[in-house]
Design a protein around this motif. Sequence first.
Motif, PDB file in Angstrom:
ATOM      1  N   PHE A  62       0.824  -1.217  -0.173  1.00  0.00           N
ATOM      2  CA  PHE A  62      -0.027  -0.101  -0.089  1.00  0.00           C
ATOM      3  C   PHE A  62       0.843   1.409   0.104  1.00  0.00           C
ATOM      4  CE2 PHE A  62      -2.792  -3.052   2.131  1.00  0.00           C
ATOM      5  CZ  PHE A  62      -3.919  -2.949   1.331  1.00  0.00           C
ATOM      6  N   PHE A  63       1.884   1.323   0.502  1.00  0.00           N
ATOM      7  CA  PHE A  63       2.748   2.599   1.039  1.00  0.00           C
ATOM      8  C   PHE A  63       3.819   2.847   0.343  1.00  0.00           C
ATOM      9  CE2 PHE A  63      -0.174   2.124   4.720  1.00  0.00           C
ATOM     10  CZ  PHE A  63      -0.838   3.421   4.790  1.00  0.00           C
ATOM     11  N   ALA A  66       4.237   5.857  -1.474  1.00  0.00           N
ATOM     12  CA  ALA A  66       3.744   7.178  -0.774  1.00  0.00           C
ATOM     13  C   ALA A  66       4.584   8.057  -0.811  1.00  0.00           C
ATOM     14  CB  ALA A  66       3.128   6.605   0.820  1.00  0.00           C
ATOM     15  N   GLN A  74       0.424  14.997   7.104  1.00  0.00           N
ATOM     16  CA  GLN A  74      -1.174  14.917   7.131  1.00  0.00           C
ATOM     17  C   GLN A  74      -1.408  14.208   8.283  1.00  0.00           C
ATOM     18  OE1 GLN A  74      -1.525  17.279   5.225  1.00  0.00           O
ATOM     19  NE2 GLN A  74      -3.056  16.661   4.284  1.00  0.00           N
ATOM     20  N   GLN A  78      -3.552  15.317  11.616  1.00  0.00           N
ATOM     21  CA  GLN A  78      -4.760  14.493  11.902  1.00  0.00           C
ATOM     22  C   GLN A  78      -4.669  14.112  13.562  1.00  0.00           C
ATOM     23  OE1 GLN A  78      -5.738  10.767  10.287  1.00  0.00           O
ATOM     24  NE2 GLN A  78      -7.610  12.083   9.514  1.00  0.00           N
ATOM     25  N   TYR A  89      -7.145  19.146  10.700  1.00  0.00           N
ATOM     26  CA  TYR A  89      -6.594  18.593   9.473  1.00  0.00           C
ATOM     27  C   TYR A  89      -7.298  19.217   8.233  1.00  0.00           C
ATOM     28  CZ  TYR A  89      -6.495  14.671   6.366  1.00  0.00           C
ATOM     29  OH  TYR A  89      -6.570  13.737   5.353  1.00  0.00           O
ATOM     30  N   GLY A  91      -6.399  18.171   5.130  1.00  0.00           N
ATOM     31  CA  GLY A  91      -6.325  16.953   4.124  1.00  0.00           C
ATOM     32  C   GLY A  91      -7.542  16.528   3.486  1.00  0.00           C
ATOM     33  N   MET A  94     -11.156  11.264   4.772  1.00  0.00           N
ATOM     34  CA  MET A  94     -10.632   9.798   5.216  1.00  0.00           C
ATOM     35  C   MET A  94     -11.407   8.738   3.852  1.00  0.00           C
ATOM     36  SD  MET A  94      -8.406   9.480   7.158  1.00  0.00           S
ATOM     37  CE  MET A  94      -7.750  10.697   6.173  1.00  0.00           C
ATOM     38  N   ALA A  97      -9.892   9.728   0.477  1.00  0.00           N
ATOM     39  CA  ALA A  97      -8.284   9.479   0.420  1.00  0.00           C
ATOM     40  C   ALA A  97      -8.252   7.953   0.230  1.00  0.00           C
ATOM     41  CB  ALA A  97      -7.579   9.789   1.666  1.00  0.00           C
ATOM     42  N   HIS A  98      -9.048   7.165   0.833  1.00  0.00           N
ATOM     43  CA  HIS A  98      -8.717   5.717   0.874  1.00  0.00           C
ATOM     44  C   HIS A  98      -9.550   4.916  -0.367  1.00  0.00           C
ATOM     45  CE1 HIS A  98      -7.365   7.147   4.538  1.00  0.00           C
ATOM     46  NE2 HIS A  98      -6.430   6.286   4.401  1.00  0.00           N
ATOM     47  N   MET A 101      -8.427   2.475  -2.874  1.00  0.00           N
ATOM     48  CA  MET A 101      -7.576   1.312  -2.469  1.00  0.00           C
ATOM     49  C   MET A 101      -8.384   0.325  -2.249  1.00  0.00           C
ATOM     50  SD  MET A 101      -5.229   3.585  -0.069  1.00  0.00           S
ATOM     51  CE  MET A 101      -4.731   5.250  -0.518  1.00  0.00           C
ATOM     52  N   ILE A 143     -12.656   3.978   6.113  1.00  0.00           N
ATOM     53  CA  ILE A 143     -11.456   3.647   5.311  1.00  0.00           C
ATOM     54  C   ILE A 143     -11.430   2.207   4.735  1.00  0.00           C
ATOM     55  CG2 ILE A 143      -9.074   2.885   5.876  1.00  0.00           C
ATOM     56  CD1 ILE A 143      -9.152   5.338   8.011  1.00  0.00           C
TER      57      ILE A 143
HETATM   58  C1  HEM Z   1      -7.157   5.050  11.494  1.00  0.00           C
HETATM   59  C2  HEM Z   1      -6.470   4.467  10.110  1.00  0.00           C
HETATM   60  C3  HEM Z   1      -5.840   5.382   9.415  1.00  0.00           C
HETATM   61  C4  HEM Z   1      -5.766   6.720   9.151  1.00  0.00           C
HETATM   62  C5  HEM Z   1      -5.925   7.705  10.397  1.00  0.00           C
HETATM   63  C6  HEM Z   1      -5.197   7.216   8.094  1.00  0.00           C
HETATM   64  C7  HEM Z   1      -4.970   8.487   7.593  1.00  0.00           C
HETATM   65  C8  HEM Z   1      -4.504   8.896   6.196  1.00  0.00           C
HETATM   66  C9  HEM Z   1      -4.127  10.053   6.009  1.00  0.00           C
HETATM   67  C10 HEM Z   1      -4.191  11.281   6.702  1.00  0.00           C
HETATM   68  C11 HEM Z   1      -3.666  10.017   4.790  1.00  0.00           C
HETATM   69  C12 HEM Z   1      -3.218  11.383   3.922  1.00  0.00           C
HETATM   70  C13 HEM Z   1      -4.458  12.037   2.927  1.00  0.00           C
HETATM   71  C14 HEM Z   1      -3.734  13.187   2.251  1.00  0.00           C
HETATM   72  O1  HEM Z   1      -3.155  13.101   1.381  1.00  0.00           O
HETATM   73  O2  HEM Z   1      -4.394  14.298   2.551  1.00  0.00           O
HETATM   74  C15 HEM Z   1      -3.812   8.856   4.317  1.00  0.00           C
HETATM   75  C16 HEM Z   1      -3.280   8.098   2.925  1.00  0.00           C
HETATM   76  C17 HEM Z   1      -3.019   6.774   2.714  1.00  0.00           C
HETATM   77  N1  HEM Z   1      -3.582   5.885   3.414  1.00  0.00           N
HETATM   78 FE1  HEM Z   1      -4.310   6.041   5.233  1.00  0.00          FE
HETATM   79  N2  HEM Z   1      -5.107   6.066   7.197  1.00  0.00           N
HETATM   80  C18 HEM Z   1      -5.557   4.981   8.095  1.00  0.00           C
HETATM   81  C19 HEM Z   1      -5.757   3.785   7.443  1.00  0.00           C
HETATM   82  C20 HEM Z   1      -5.203   3.364   6.264  1.00  0.00           C
HETATM   83  C21 HEM Z   1      -5.060   1.698   6.105  1.00  0.00           C
HETATM   84  C22 HEM Z   1      -5.794   0.770   6.761  1.00  0.00           C
HETATM   85  C23 HEM Z   1      -4.437   1.620   4.733  1.00  0.00           C
HETATM   86  C24 HEM Z   1      -3.980   0.675   3.964  1.00  0.00           C
HETATM   87  C25 HEM Z   1      -4.082  -0.641   4.335  1.00  0.00           C
HETATM   88  C26 HEM Z   1      -4.114   2.917   4.298  1.00  0.00           C
HETATM   89  C27 HEM Z   1      -3.207   3.504   3.107  1.00  0.00           C
HETATM   90  C28 HEM Z   1      -3.154   4.823   2.849  1.00  0.00           C
HETATM   91  C29 HEM Z   1      -2.482   5.129   1.758  1.00  0.00           C
HETATM   92  C30 HEM Z   1      -1.788   4.082   0.754  1.00  0.00           C
HETATM   93  C31 HEM Z   1      -2.431   6.454   1.539  1.00  0.00           C
HETATM   94  C32 HEM Z   1      -1.833   7.290   0.493  1.00  0.00           C
HETATM   95  C33 HEM Z   1      -0.366   7.678   0.736  1.00  0.00           C
HETATM   96  C34 HEM Z   1       0.374   8.513  -0.487  1.00  0.00           C
HETATM   97  O3  HEM Z   1       0.332   8.117  -1.373  1.00  0.00           O
HETATM   98  O4  HEM Z   1       0.879   9.684   0.083  1.00  0.00           O
HETATM   99  N3  HEM Z   1      -4.528   3.957   5.496  1.00  0.00           N
HETATM  100  N4  HEM Z   1      -4.136   8.007   5.349  1.00  0.00           N
END
Ligand code: HEM
Length: 147
Positions: A62-63, A66, A74, A78, A89, A91, A94, A97-98, A101, A143
Amino acid sequence: MFMTRMTRALAAFGVTLLLSTAHAQGTADDSVYRAWGEKAGIQAVMQDFVTRLQADARMAPFFKNANREHLVTQLTEQLCQQSGGPCTYKGVPMKEAHESMDIGRRDFNALVEVLQQSMEAKGIPFAAQNAMLARLAPMYRDIINRP
Ligand code: HEM
């Protein structure tokens, strides 16, 4: 003499009133924010977290692409907000953003496990770890995209 005491008593009452008014007006409870070491403490955990996400076999797919710096910024904003700190926050929401995926409950749990590793590594007190997790948990509805 009497007046002086009276004035003091009134002044003390005034301060008490002011403080309780501030409280009643909903001054945020920032105890979790402070327990995390404020913004610098949160940022240190988020840096460690993103490093671990990119190294963890379950999370790396996933990451791996990133934008590390953006993600740390971000996440810091948050978690600062969620912990009662002076942040907002701004950005992508949620859900948005997800939504592109393929994230299931197991993925969410794995991410939480990695976050626990980071909180432990950075010495966040256990109660403050749990308080943060409790505030993030409701986000899972927005999410995950499948069971
Ligand atoms: C409580 C759980 C989570 C929080 C608080 C969270 C929070 C965030 C935030 C704040 C962003 C940035 C959004 C933006 O660009 O403004 C983000 C991006 C992202 N999140 Fe989450 N997320 C969570 C769970 C997950 C999970 C479970 C996955 C995958 C297994 C995931 C995968 C991603 C990916 C791949 C990005 C894009 C990263 C990039 O390309 O820069 N997130 N998430």
